[in-house]
Motif scaffolding. Structure first.
Motif, PDB file in Angstrom:
ATOM      1  N   GLY A 129     107.950  65.671  45.469  1.00  0.00           N
ATOM      2  CA  GLY A 129     108.110  67.027  45.770  1.00  0.00           C
ATOM      3  C   GLY A 129     109.503  67.759  46.585  1.00  0.00           C
ATOM      4  N   GLY A 130     109.041  68.866  47.058  1.00  0.00           N
ATOM      5  CA  GLY A 130     110.191  69.266  47.875  1.00  0.00           C
ATOM      6  C   GLY A 130     110.881  68.715  48.893  1.00  0.00           C
ATOM      7  N   VAL A 131     110.165  67.692  49.331  1.00  0.00           N
ATOM      8  CA  VAL A 131     110.729  66.738  50.543  1.00  0.00           C
ATOM      9  C   VAL A 131     112.062  66.142  50.099  1.00  0.00           C
ATOM     10  CG1 VAL A 131     110.506  64.519  51.856  1.00  0.00           C
ATOM     11  CG2 VAL A 131     108.738  66.233  51.664  1.00  0.00           C
ATOM     12  N   ALA A 132     112.180  66.082  48.669  1.00  0.00           N
ATOM     13  CA  ALA A 132     113.463  65.326  47.948  1.00  0.00           C
ATOM     14  C   ALA A 132     114.570  66.182  48.199  1.00  0.00           C
ATOM     15  CB  ALA A 132     112.881  65.201  46.585  1.00  0.00           C
ATOM     16  N   THR A 133     114.367  67.453  48.580  1.00  0.00           N
ATOM     17  CA  THR A 133     115.540  68.390  48.714  1.00  0.00           C
ATOM     18  C   THR A 133     115.800  68.696  50.189  1.00  0.00           C
ATOM     19  OG1 THR A 133     114.234  70.402  48.964  1.00  0.00           O
ATOM     20  CG2 THR A 133     114.694  69.593  46.654  1.00  0.00           C
ATOM     21  N   PHE A 134     114.835  68.015  51.136  1.00  0.00           N
ATOM     22  CA  PHE A 134     115.470  68.217  52.647  1.00  0.00           C
ATOM     23  C   PHE A 134     116.310  67.375  53.071  1.00  0.00           C
ATOM     24  CE2 PHE A 134     110.512  69.324  53.368  1.00  0.00           C
ATOM     25  CZ  PHE A 134     110.616  70.640  52.445  1.00  0.00           C
ATOM     26  N   ALA A 149      99.537  71.240  42.514  1.00  0.00           N
ATOM     27  CA  ALA A 149      99.635  72.253  42.899  1.00  0.00           C
ATOM     28  C   ALA A 149      98.429  72.987  43.206  1.00  0.00           C
ATOM     29  CB  ALA A 149     100.168  73.197  41.767  1.00  0.00           C
ATOM     30  N   HIS A 150      98.279  73.653  44.361  1.00  0.00           N
ATOM     31  CA  HIS A 150      97.060  74.580  44.689  1.00  0.00           C
ATOM     32  C   HIS A 150      97.109  76.166  44.312  1.00  0.00           C
ATOM     33  CE1 HIS A 150      95.752  70.910  47.209  1.00  0.00           C
ATOM     34  NE2 HIS A 150      96.888  70.951  47.491  1.00  0.00           N
ATOM     35  N   CYS A 198     102.470  73.161  46.021  1.00  0.00           N
ATOM     36  CA  CYS A 198     102.309  74.836  46.213  1.00  0.00           C
ATOM     37  C   CYS A 198     100.952  75.057  46.702  1.00  0.00           C
ATOM     38  CB  CYS A 198     102.907  75.485  45.043  1.00  0.00           C
ATOM     39  SG  CYS A 198     101.649  75.687  43.967  1.00  0.00           S
ATOM     40  N   PRO A 199     100.605  75.796  48.002  1.00  0.00           N
ATOM     41  CA  PRO A 199     101.783  76.702  48.574  1.00  0.00           C
ATOM     42  C   PRO A 199     102.742  76.274  49.598  1.00  0.00           C
ATOM     43  CG  PRO A 199      99.825  77.460  49.415  1.00  0.00           C
ATOM     44  CD  PRO A 199      99.667  76.277  48.375  1.00  0.00           C
ATOM     45  N   TYR A 200     102.552  74.752  49.635  1.00  0.00           N
ATOM     46  CA  TYR A 200     103.379  74.221  50.901  1.00  0.00           C
ATOM     47  C   TYR A 200     104.512  73.407  50.284  1.00  0.00           C
ATOM     48  CZ  TYR A 200      98.405  74.560  51.998  1.00  0.00           C
ATOM     49  OH  TYR A 200      97.036  74.977  52.094  1.00  0.00           O
ATOM     50  N   LEU A 201     105.293  73.345  51.377  1.00  0.00           N
ATOM     51  CA  LEU A 201     106.553  72.156  50.955  1.00  0.00           C
ATOM     52  C   LEU A 201     107.417  72.787  50.276  1.00  0.00           C
ATOM     53  CD1 LEU A 201     104.803  68.671  51.112  1.00  0.00           C
ATOM     54  CD2 LEU A 201     106.440  69.850  52.866  1.00  0.00           C
ATOM     55  N   ALA A 202     107.934  73.966  50.210  1.00  0.00           N
ATOM     56  CA  ALA A 202     108.791  74.638  49.116  1.00  0.00           C
ATOM     57  C   ALA A 202     110.228  73.916  49.606  1.00  0.00           C
ATOM     58  CB  ALA A 202     109.010  76.161  49.458  1.00  0.00           C
ATOM     59  N   PRO A 203     110.895  73.641  48.197  1.00  0.00           N
ATOM     60  CA  PRO A 203     112.201  73.080  48.124  1.00  0.00           C
ATOM     61  C   PRO A 203     113.263  74.108  48.830  1.00  0.00           C
ATOM     62  CG  PRO A 203     111.704  73.532  45.716  1.00  0.00           C
ATOM     63  CD  PRO A 203     110.490  73.889  46.708  1.00  0.00           C
ATOM     64  N   VAL A 204     114.368  73.451  49.401  1.00  0.00           N
ATOM     65  CA  VAL A 204     115.591  74.152  49.621  1.00  0.00           C
ATOM     66  C   VAL A 204     116.021  74.834  48.310  1.00  0.00           C
ATOM     67  CG1 VAL A 204     117.787  73.942  50.057  1.00  0.00           C
ATOM     68  CG2 VAL A 204     116.238  72.435  51.428  1.00  0.00           C
ATOM     69  N   PRO A 205     116.194  75.907  48.265  1.00  0.00           N
ATOM     70  CA  PRO A 205     116.622  76.770  49.545  1.00  0.00           C
ATOM     71  C   PRO A 205     115.731  77.691  49.971  1.00  0.00           C
ATOM     72  CG  PRO A 205     117.405  77.973  47.414  1.00  0.00           C
ATOM     73  CD  PRO A 205     116.839  76.912  46.979  1.00  0.00           C
ATOM     74  N   HIS A 206     114.487  77.234  49.543  1.00  0.00           N
ATOM     75  CA  HIS A 206     113.004  78.238  49.775  1.00  0.00           C
ATOM     76  C   HIS A 206     112.366  77.557  50.824  1.00  0.00           C
ATOM     77  CE1 HIS A 206     113.950  80.591  45.983  1.00  0.00           C
ATOM     78  NE2 HIS A 206     113.965  79.375  45.418  1.00  0.00           N
TER      79      HIS A 206
END
Length: 255
Positions: A177-182, A8-9, A205-213
């Protein structure tokens, strides 16, 4: 439930106005530790300031990100090694190869990765790998260098089942990370077939926010959404995913 954000950044400019609140929100949701990968010479001071502000909670790594590698990369690597020689860091990273934006400095990226692999061996630290559009190129270097002493994470893993098997054979972990929710992230075809012992969780973070964000600023509190999706895809209880991935991260990182 205890979770670890392994990548996390949180020191990034996007958190300058509410960093303390973001760390508190994460802690309230059980994200007890946040591991911070370095980018280059410009990020070191703010990363270490963040560590000082949240001791034991925000934990730094030291490395040179591939998108910061150019013809002057050797000077930056001297700085990385100088810092590694002066104090403890959790890992060497984030480093690797990135062919998504620009292929101009591929030879320099390869050389920078090889140098940082040797630093990881020298200081007995795990290495955190960035492999955007470059899994094969990165794997080739890590595989050639693996003598049984290398360990680490293929960060932001979004590859195939075959690539997941290669990571396992190297003795490395996969950062999920968030890609799992895409919807078209592809991990729905991979995670049901891998072992939970291979995984750590991350936000990047701050990149690749998961669904629904998705499309908005990511932050460590959203790690719970990643954990829930991983549990769903692997057919496991959320608590088990949290426990196992936390144990995997703690076993990997010294700090």
């Amino acid at each position: 439930m205890h979770l670890i954000d392994s990548h996390a950044h949180i020191y990034a400019e996007q958190f300058k106005d509410d960093r303390a609140e973001a760390v508190r929100r994460a802690g309230d949701e059980g994200v007890g530790k946040i591991y911070m990968p370095n980018i280059d010479h410009t990020s070191i001071d703010v990363m270490l300031e963040t560590e000082a502000q949240f001791p034991g909670q925000c934990i730094p790594m030291m490395g040179l990100h591939p998108t910061s590698v150019d013809k002057d990369f050797e000077r930056q690597l001297y700085l990385v090694e100088d810092w590694l020689s002066k104090r403890e860091f959790a890992a060497v990273g984030e480093c690797g190869i990135d062919l998504y934006w620009d292929k101009t400095f591929l030879p320099q990226q390869q050389e920078a990765l090889k140098v940082q692999v040797e630093l990881a061996k020298k200081y007995n630290l795990p290495i955190v790998l960035h492999t955007r559009d470059s899994f094969n190129e990165t794997y080739e270097i890590i595989s050639a260098a693996q003598d049984g002493s290398l360990k680490g994470i293929f960060h932001c893993f979004s590859g195939t089942a075959e690539e997941a098997e290669k990571v396992k054979e190297l003795g490395f972990l996969m950062g999920i990370g968030g890609v799992a929710t895409f919807k078209n992230g592809g991990l729905d075809k991979v995670l049901p077939h891998v072992s939970i012992e291979q995984l750590v969780l991350e936000t990047d973070c701050p990149y690749l926010a998961p669904v629904p964000h998705r499309g908005k600023r990511n932050e460590p509190v959203y790690l719970t959404l990643v954990a829930k999706r991983v549990a769903e895809l692997m057919g496991r209880d959320l608590e088990e995913v949290a426990e196992k991935t936390t144990t995997n991260a703690l076993n990997l990182f010294k700090l």
